[in-house]
Design a protein around this motif. Structure first.
Motif, mmCIF file in Angstrom:
data_model
loop_
_atom_site.group_PDB
_atom_site.id
_atom_site.type_symbol
_atom_site.label_atom_id
_atom_site.label_comp_id
_atom_site.label_asym_id
_atom_site.label_seq_id
_atom_site.Cartn_x
_atom_site.Cartn_y
_atom_site.Cartn_z
ATOM 1 N N LEU A 126 9.498 7.053 7.569
ATOM 2 C CA LEU A 126 7.578 7.073 7.884
ATOM 3 C C LEU A 126 7.893 6.920 9.135
ATOM 4 N N ARG A 127 7.697 5.890 9.252
ATOM 5 C CA ARG A 127 7.670 5.528 10.888
ATOM 6 C C ARG A 127 7.952 6.919 12.207
ATOM 7 N N TYR A 128 9.371 6.749 11.584
ATOM 8 C CA TYR A 128 10.748 7.468 12.604
ATOM 9 C C TYR A 128 9.280 8.798 12.582
ATOM 10 N N GLU A 129 9.085 9.121 11.268
ATOM 11 C CA GLU A 129 8.821 10.790 10.995
ATOM 12 C C GLU A 129 6.969 10.571 12.257
ATOM 13 N N ALA A 130 6.327 9.579 11.384
ATOM 14 C CA ALA A 130 5.280 9.281 12.883
ATOM 15 C C ALA A 130 4.921 9.577 13.840
ATOM 16 N N ASN A 131 6.727 9.470 14.282
ATOM 17 C CA ASN A 131 6.512 8.525 16.115
ATOM 18 C C ASN A 131 7.086 10.188 16.509
ATOM 19 N N ALA A 132 7.863 10.951 15.948
ATOM 20 C CA ALA A 132 8.420 12.139 16.365
ATOM 21 C C ALA A 132 7.226 13.016 16.591
ATOM 22 N N ARG A 133 6.336 12.774 16.120
ATOM 23 C CA ARG A 133 4.970 14.204 15.811
ATOM 24 C C ARG A 133 4.023 13.394 17.521
ATOM 25 N N ALA A 134 3.990 11.548 16.716
ATOM 26 C CA ALA A 134 3.178 11.157 18.606
ATOM 27 C C ALA A 134 3.890 11.814 19.584
ATOM 28 N N ILE A 135 5.369 11.008 19.875
ATOM 29 C CA ILE A 135 5.760 11.656 21.017
ATOM 30 C C ILE A 135 5.459 13.573 21.589
ATOM 31 N N ALA A 136 5.388 14.286 20.786
ATOM 32 C CA ALA A 136 5.487 15.348 20.991
ATOM 33 C C ALA A 136 4.479 15.584 21.205
ATOM 34 N N ALA A 137 2.889 15.175 20.586
ATOM 35 C CA ALA A 137 1.636 15.121 21.003
ATOM 36 C C ALA A 137 1.740 14.939 22.195
ATOM 37 N N GLU A 138 1.939 13.471 22.524
ATOM 38 C CA GLU A 138 2.625 13.412 24.157
ATOM 39 C C GLU A 138 2.976 14.147 25.266
ATOM 40 N N GLN A 196 1.841 9.873 1.997
ATOM 41 C CA GLN A 196 2.631 9.140 2.389
ATOM 42 C C GLN A 196 3.216 9.875 3.528
ATOM 43 N N HIS A 197 3.287 11.306 3.442
ATOM 44 C CA HIS A 197 3.639 12.067 4.247
ATOM 45 C C HIS A 197 2.556 12.917 5.517
ATOM 46 N N GLU A 198 1.278 13.038 4.298
ATOM 47 C CA GLU A 198 -0.114 13.171 4.404
ATOM 48 C C GLU A 198 -0.755 12.287 5.867
ATOM 49 N N LEU A 199 -0.692 11.573 5.389
ATOM 50 C CA LEU A 199 -1.023 9.555 5.931
ATOM 51 C C LEU A 199 -0.275 10.321 7.549
ATOM 52 N N ALA A 200 1.471 10.267 7.966
ATOM 53 C CA ALA A 200 1.909 10.233 9.015
ATOM 54 C C ALA A 200 1.632 11.557 9.757
ATOM 55 N N ALA A 201 1.149 12.939 8.738
ATOM 56 C CA ALA A 201 0.474 14.025 9.844
ATOM 57 C C ALA A 201 -0.442 12.941 10.288
ATOM 58 N N ARG A 202 -1.752 13.568 9.861
ATOM 59 C CA ARG A 202 -2.906 12.914 10.181
ATOM 60 C C ARG A 202 -2.824 12.064 11.057
ATOM 61 N N HIS A 203 -2.550 10.750 11.280
ATOM 62 C CA HIS A 203 -2.551 10.047 12.218
ATOM 63 C C HIS A 203 -0.721 9.149 12.280
ATOM 64 N N PRO A 204 -0.240 10.024 13.304
ATOM 65 C CA PRO A 204 0.926 9.719 13.965
ATOM 66 C C PRO A 204 1.118 8.321 14.325
ATOM 67 N N LEU A 205 0.088 8.155 15.860
ATOM 68 C CA LEU A 205 0.154 6.941 16.652
ATOM 69 C C LEU A 205 -0.023 5.641 15.518
ATOM 70 N N VAL A 206 -0.252 5.650 14.388
ATOM 71 C CA VAL A 206 -1.157 4.906 13.645
ATOM 72 C C VAL A 206 0.092 4.207 13.181
ATOM 73 N N VAL A 207 0.816 5.228 12.273
ATOM 74 C CA VAL A 207 1.626 4.707 10.811
ATOM 75 C C VAL A 207 2.771 4.771 11.210
ATOM 76 N N PHE A 249 0.657 -1.051 -0.117
ATOM 77 C CA PHE A 249 0.053 0.193 0.170
ATOM 78 C C PHE A 249 0.614 1.224 0.164
ATOM 79 N N PHE A 250 1.628 1.635 1.050
ATOM 80 C CA PHE A 250 2.793 2.331 0.850
ATOM 81 C C PHE A 250 3.713 2.309 -0.200
ATOM 82 N N ASP A 251 3.983 1.435 -1.061
ATOM 83 C CA ASP A 251 4.821 1.812 -2.303
ATOM 84 C C ASP A 251 3.606 2.060 -2.860
ATOM 85 N N SER A 252 2.578 2.416 -3.013
ATOM 86 C CA SER A 252 1.359 2.846 -4.418
ATOM 87 C C SER A 252 1.351 3.879 -4.221
ATOM 88 N N LEU A 253 2.334 5.135 -3.293
ATOM 89 C CA LEU A 253 1.851 6.144 -3.041
ATOM 90 C C LEU A 253 2.807 7.355 -3.177
#
Length: 380
Positions: free
Chosen positions: A97-109, A76-87, A67-71
Motif C-alpha cells: 500500500l505504501r508503494y502504491e501511495a508513493n507512486a501517487r505522491a511522486i506523480a503529483a510531485e 485501504q486503497h481509498e485512503l492511499a488515494a486521498r492521502h498519498p504522502l501520509v500513507v 488499524f490497517f489490518d481492520s480495514l
C-alpha cells in the motif's frame, strides 16, 4: 591529568582534520526535516471511516498496523488515494500500500515540478531545478521500482525496496551517511557510495551466495544528512533526529525476519543513537562501516539486542585520519573497529576509499553479504 591532556590534543587534532580536509565552510548547517509529511492536517480531519485515523506523529507502528489490518482492501486503497504522502510514509502501513501511495505522491510531485518548469515568471535557475526534479520523479516511477518512503520536503528523503520483502527470509537495511538526499540517492557518480548502489549490490551478492534463499534489501535515506565536513558532520544533532525516524521505520517493517542494518559513515552515528531501542526482533545485526564513532564507548555500551559488527578500515579510507574523540559536543567517540570496543570485525579486503565497501567483486562485499545471510565468521 595525562589522559585529559591527551583528550584535549585529540580534540584539537579532530578540529584541525575537519578544517584542513575540506574546511568548516564546506558544510552548511542543515535544518532537520522531522515530523509527519505534508497532508497530515487533512488526514487528521478525515472522518470518512467514521473513526479517528491513527495520528502519523504519535501512533506507534504496531497501532498503525492494527488499524490497517481492520480495514478492507477497498478502504485501504481509498485512503492511499486521498492521502498519498501520509500513507506512503506511515510506518506500520502495509508495504504494498505504501508503494502504491508513493507512486501517487511522486506523480503529483512530477506534475507540480513540470508546472514550475513551464512558468516563465520564474528565474531560469528555478525552472532548471524543477525540470531536474521532474526527471527524477520520472525515474522513480519506472516499472518495478518499490518506493517505500518519499518526502519532497527540504532536500528530500527516500526509501526503496530491492526484492520481495514479504517473501524474503534474509533481509537488510542500508543507512547512508553525509551528502545523501533525493538528488544523490541513486546518482551515477560514485554509485556504490549511494544508498541505491549499496543496497542493489548487497542484494545481488546475497542472491549469488545463497540462490535458494529469498532476500531483500532496503535503501533508507529517511533522515536529513550533513552536507560536507562542517559542524553538522562533527556533532550529533542531525543523527539524533535521524535516530528517531530510524527507530520508527524499523519497527514498522512488520517482518518475522529481523534485518541486518548496515550503517555507513555518519549513518553509523544514527544507528548508534538508535541502538538502545532496537531489540533482536527489529535488527538482528548492526554493522558499522567507515564509522567516525557511534557515541558509545563499547559495543556493550550501545545497549542493543542486535549483534554489533564493525568493518575494519582499509588504509585508503580517510575516516581513519579523524581522531575518535568526543569533547565539547564535537566528535563521535570510540573507534568501533578498535580491539577494546568489542564489536565483531568484518574484513574489508578489496574495498577502496571511504565509499568502496559495497563494490561488486570485492571480498568486502562478499563478507557483508555473509553477515546478512548469517554465514560470516567474525575475525574475533
Amino acid at each position: 591529568m595525562r589522559r585529559f591532556k591527551r583528550t584535549l590534543v585529540a580534540a584539537a587534532l579532530a578540529t584541525s582534520v575537519m578544517a584542513g580536509t575540506a574546511g568548516w565552510a564546506a558544510g552548511s548547517r542543515q535544518a532537520a526535516v522531522t515530523g509527519p509529511p505534508a497532508g497530515t492536517a487533512a488526514w487528521r480531519a478525515d472522518r470518512s471511516l467514521h473513526r479517528q485515523l491513527p495520528d502519523p506523529a504519535t501512533a506507534p507502528p504496531a497501532g498503525v498496523a492494527a488499524f490497517f489490518d481492520s480495514l478492507t482492501p477497498a478502504r485501504q486503497h481509498e485512503l492511499a488515494a486521498r492521502h498519498p504522502l501520509v500513507v506512503g510514509n506511515l510506518d506500520g502501513a502495509p508495504l504494498p500500500l505504501r508503494y502504491e501511495a508513493n507512486a501517487r505522491a511522486i506523480a503529483a510531485e512530477r506534475a507540480a515540478a513540470r508546472a514550475r518548469a513551464a512558468d516563465p515568471s520564474r528565474p531560469d535557475r528555478d525552472r532548471r531545478a524543477a525540470r531536474e526534479q521532474a526527471d527524477r520523479c520520472t525515474r522513480l516511477l519506472a516499472p518495478g521500482r518499490q518506493i517505500l518512503a518519499f518526502d519532497p520536503r527540504g532536500r528530500g528523503q527516500l526509501a526503496e525496496v530491492y526484492g520481495d520483502w514479504a517473501a524474503a527470509r534474509r533481509t537488510a537495511v542500508v543507512v547512508p551517511g553525509s551528502d545523501i538526499d533525493l538528488t544523490t540517492f541513486d546518482r551515477a557518480r560514485d554509485r556504490y557510495g549511494t544508498p541505491a548502489g549499496m543496497a542493489g549490490a548487497l542484494r545481488a551478492e546475497m542472491a549469488r551466495q545463497a540462490p535458494g534463499t529469498p532476500g531483500a534489501v532496503i535503501a533508507w535515506a529517511g533522515y536529513t544528512t550533513p552536507v560536507g565536513l562542517g559542524p553538522d558532520a562533527a556533532t550529533g544533532r542531525l543523527a539524533q533526529a535521524g535516530a528517531v525516524r530510524l527507530e520508527r521505520f524499523l519497527a514498522g517493517l512488520r517482518t518475522p525476519h529481523a534485518p541486518a542494518v548496515f550503517c555507513h559513515s555518519y549513518g553509523s552515528v544514527v544507528c548508534g543513537l538508535a541502538a538502545h531501542t532496537l531489540d533482536a526482533g527489529e535488527a538482528a545485526d548492526l554493522v558499522m562501516l567507515g564509522s567516525p564513532g557511534v557515541r558509545a564507548g563499547s559495543a556493550a555500551g550501545l545497549r542493543t539486542g542486535a549483534r554489533v559488527w564493525a568493518v575494519r578500515r582499509n588504509g585508503e579510507d580517510w575516516i581513519g585520519d579523524v581522531p575518535h574523540v568526543r569533547l565539547f559536543g564535537l566528535g563521535h567517540g570510540a573507534d568501533p573497529t578498535a580491539a577494546d570496543f568489542g564489536a565483531r570485525l568484518v574484513s574489508s579486503a578489496g574495498a577502496h576509499g571511504h565509499t568502496g565497501y559495497f563494490t561488486p567483486g570485492s571480498q568486502s562485499l562478499r563478507n557483508l553479504a555473509g553477515v546478512a545471510l548469517g554465514s560470516y565468521t567474525p575475525e574475533r
